[in-house]
Design an enzyme around this catalytic site. Structure first.
Site, PDB file in Angstrom:
ATOM      1  N   LYS A 111      53.687  47.129  45.051  1.00 35.63           N
ATOM      2  CA  LYS A 111      54.267  46.850  43.723  1.00 35.63           C
ATOM      3  C   LYS A 111      55.457  47.934  43.469  1.00 35.63           C
ATOM      4  CE  LYS A 111      50.888  43.920  41.894  1.00 35.63           C
ATOM      5  NZ  LYS A 111      49.970  43.683  40.811  1.00 35.63           N
ATOM      6  N   LYS A 192      50.470  36.327  50.549  1.00 31.95           N
ATOM      7  CA  LYS A 192      49.488  35.510  49.734  1.00 31.95           C
ATOM      8  C   LYS A 192      50.052  35.132  48.729  1.00 31.95           C
ATOM      9  CE  LYS A 192      48.412  39.183  46.657  1.00 31.95           C
ATOM     10  NZ  LYS A 192      47.860  40.249  46.177  1.00 31.95           N
ATOM     11  N   LYS A 195      51.030  35.494  41.477  1.00 31.34           N
ATOM     12  CA  LYS A 195      51.954  35.151  40.215  1.00 31.34           C
ATOM     13  C   LYS A 195      53.248  35.870  40.064  1.00 31.34           C
ATOM     14  CE  LYS A 195      47.839  36.332  37.910  1.00 31.34           C
ATOM     15  NZ  LYS A 195      46.725  36.858  36.912  1.00 31.34           N
TER      16      LYS A 195
HETATM   17  P1  TYM Z   1      44.718  39.497  39.443  1.00 31.33           P
HETATM   18  O1  TYM Z   1      45.066  39.019  38.039  1.00 31.33           O
HETATM   19  O2  TYM Z   1      46.249  39.767  40.260  1.00 31.33           O
HETATM   20  O3  TYM Z   1      43.983  38.223  40.109  1.00 31.33           O
HETATM   21  C1  TYM Z   1      43.031  37.724  39.590  1.00 31.33           C
HETATM   22  C2  TYM Z   1      41.783  37.481  40.740  1.00 31.33           C
HETATM   23  O4  TYM Z   1      42.367  36.471  41.670  1.00 31.33           O
HETATM   24  C3  TYM Z   1      42.463  36.741  42.874  1.00 31.33           C
HETATM   25  N1  TYM Z   1      43.420  36.258  43.716  1.00 31.33           N
HETATM   26  C4  TYM Z   1      43.494  35.596  44.717  1.00 31.33           C
HETATM   27  N2  TYM Z   1      42.358  35.131  45.524  1.00 31.33           N
HETATM   28  C5  TYM Z   1      42.606  34.499  46.771  1.00 31.33           C
HETATM   29  N3  TYM Z   1      43.959  34.133  47.131  1.00 31.33           N
HETATM   30  C6  TYM Z   1      45.288  34.516  46.283  1.00 31.33           C
HETATM   31  N4  TYM Z   1      46.044  34.358  46.739  1.00 31.33           N
HETATM   32  C7  TYM Z   1      44.888  35.470  45.294  1.00 31.33           C
HETATM   33  N5  TYM Z   1      45.590  35.932  44.374  1.00 31.33           N
HETATM   34  C8  TYM Z   1      44.726  36.468  43.479  1.00 31.33           C
HETATM   35  C9  TYM Z   1      42.171  38.380  42.909  1.00 31.33           C
HETATM   36  O5  TYM Z   1      41.593  38.836  44.003  1.00 31.33           O
HETATM   37  C10 TYM Z   1      41.445  38.599  41.611  1.00 31.33           C
HETATM   38  O6  TYM Z   1      40.194  38.406  41.952  1.00 31.33           O
HETATM   39  N6  TYM Z   1      43.366  44.282  39.649  1.00 31.33           N
HETATM   40  C11 TYM Z   1      42.803  42.881  39.157  1.00 31.33           C
HETATM   41  C12 TYM Z   1      42.386  42.427  37.742  1.00 31.33           C
HETATM   42  C13 TYM Z   1      41.318  43.472  37.445  1.00 31.33           C
HETATM   43  C14 TYM Z   1      39.859  43.460  37.973  1.00 31.33           C
HETATM   44  C15 TYM Z   1      39.095  44.390  37.186  1.00 31.33           C
HETATM   45  C16 TYM Z   1      39.126  42.929  38.604  1.00 31.33           C
HETATM   46  C17 TYM Z   1      41.350  44.429  36.466  1.00 31.33           C
HETATM   47  N7  TYM Z   1      40.312  45.020  36.384  1.00 31.33           N
HETATM   48  C18 TYM Z   1      37.693  44.699  37.363  1.00 31.33           C
HETATM   49  C19 TYM Z   1      37.874  43.041  38.865  1.00 31.33           C
HETATM   50  C20 TYM Z   1      37.284  43.959  38.124  1.00 31.33           C
HETATM   51  C21 TYM Z   1      44.237  42.002  39.537  1.00 31.33           C
HETATM   52  O7  TYM Z   1      45.295  42.267  39.394  1.00 31.33           O
HETATM   53  O8  TYM Z   1      43.874  40.559  39.565  1.00 31.33           O
END
Ligand code: TYM
Length: 327
Positions: A111, A192, A195
């Site tokens: 990022k 992958k 968003k």
């Molecule tokens: P975020 O908002 O990017 O994504 C949310 C969840 O979706 C999963 N994900 C995917 N899984 C499979 N294939 C994909 N292409 C894909 N894109 C996204 C992510 O793995 C995630 O589980 N840092 C985290 C948010 C967060 C968090 C936490 C997660 C903040 N605090 C505490 C767990 C526990 C994030 O940016 O996810």
């Protein structure tokens, strides 16, 4: 009962990767565990986001999650910034983590690459994520594969803190699905689905209309050798489609591959399966959008509930590290 925690950023509309990699498992977990889910608005501040957009997306994300099947009677859903202990514990953990380990985070490297100004929050982002997890004594963290390293860090920080200051935190573990842990972009199957990447044709949004889903799947990039075989290394586009059909129909990708001779037939069935998989979500979303007051009330109830556990854990950590208890 085992405690589960996970979070999702309100930085864009939900896509199929979010659903299959994480949210679908959140829905399943709420029936088995004490489940807490958090819309991580503070994490969204690490990249540029318009204030009005952040506010409305936070609310929309709550609707998306409820439409996906989260049941407020079965789980706690809240907004991260509504529980002040997240940032308070993050500081204690920033003083536990090292620059070196944060520099090794691959998501930070991705990022921040190519930017001449990187927010300090982007660097410390995984520490705030550790605070999200450790505040709730979570044992299980259902996430997609891209969050594996961040959950590892939370484990490491919990262990280090416990060694230094005495037993304070539960050491969490990532729960990563066997299938669809990394849903790939349909146009660029080496990346992958995401968003933040601008690939409208490669990204199936959770609330896309049926004909849009069909069009995106039909145009999905595959390869030219014509053999239907599950091989993510050599055939990432085709293997992604096989995984999508497998996860939608409860089979393995190899079993699915055995039923097809031609890419066109496979694509037709993938599209149909996804339209069916997502149809009930679309219908629930439309029903929920009519009652914004109820969603706001539910989020404030969620924050009040989460806050009770969060403040107890924070006080425990603050005491252990040597902060004087306010009189
Ligand atoms: P975020 O908002 O990017 O994504 C949310 C969840 O979706 C999963 N994900 C995917 N899984 C499979 N294939 C994909 N292409 C894909 N894109 C996204 C992510 O793995 C995630 O589980 N840092 C985290 C948010 C967060 C968090 C936490 C997660 C903040 N605090 C505490 C767990 C526990 C994030 O940016 O996810």
């Amino acid at each position: 009962m085992l405690r589960v925690l996970s979070g999702l950023q309100p930085s864009g509309d939900l896509h199929l990767g979010n659903y299959l990699g994480a949210v679908r498992n959140w829905v399943a977990d709420q029936y088995e565990y004490d489940a807490i889910y958090c819309i991580v608005d503070l994490h969204a501040l690490t990249l540029d986001i318009d204030p009005e957009e952040l506010r409305s997306r936070t609310y929309e994300t709550a609707l998306d999650l409820l439409a996906s099947g989260l049941d407020p009677e079965r789980c706690t859903l809240f907004v991260q910034s509504h529980v002040a202990e997240h940032t308070r514990l993050a500081w204690l953990l920033e003083c536990t983590a090292t620059m070196g380990e944060l520099r090794r985070m691959t998501q930070f490297k991705d990022k921040s690459a190519g930017r001449d100004s990187v927010r300090a929050g982007l660097f410390t982002y995984p520490v705030l994520q550790s605070a999200d997890i450790l505040l709730y004594d979570a044992e299980r963290v259902p996430v997609g594969d891209d969050q594996r390293q961040h959950v590892e860090l939370a484990r490491e920080l919990a262990n280090r803190f416990n060694r230094r200051y005495g037993d304070t935190f539960v050491v969490p573990e990532a729960a990563i699905p066997k299938l669809a842990a990394r849903v790939m972009d349909l146009q660029h199957p080496e990346n992958k689905m995401s968003k933040s990447v601008n690939s409208p044709l490669g990204t199936v949004m959770l609330f896309d209309e049926g004909p849009d889903i069909v069009r995106k799947v039909q145009k999905a990039v595959t390869d030219t050798d014509g053999e239907v075989r599950y091989d993510p290394g050599a055939k990432p586009g085709l293997s992604n489609l096989l995984e999508l059909l497998a996860v939608s129909t409860g089979r393995t990708p190899a079993e699915v591959a055995g039923s097809y001779q031609r890419y066109g037939d496979l694509k037709k069935d993938v599209a149909e399966a996804l339209v069916e998989l997502l149809r009930p979500l679309r219908e629930r979303r439309a029903a929920l959008a009519g009652d914004p007051g109820a969603v706001t009330a539910l989020l404030s109830l969620g924050a009040a509930k989460a806050g009770i556990t969060a403040s107890a854990t924070y006080e425990r950590a603050a005491g252990a590290i040597g902060l004087l208890t306010p009189g």
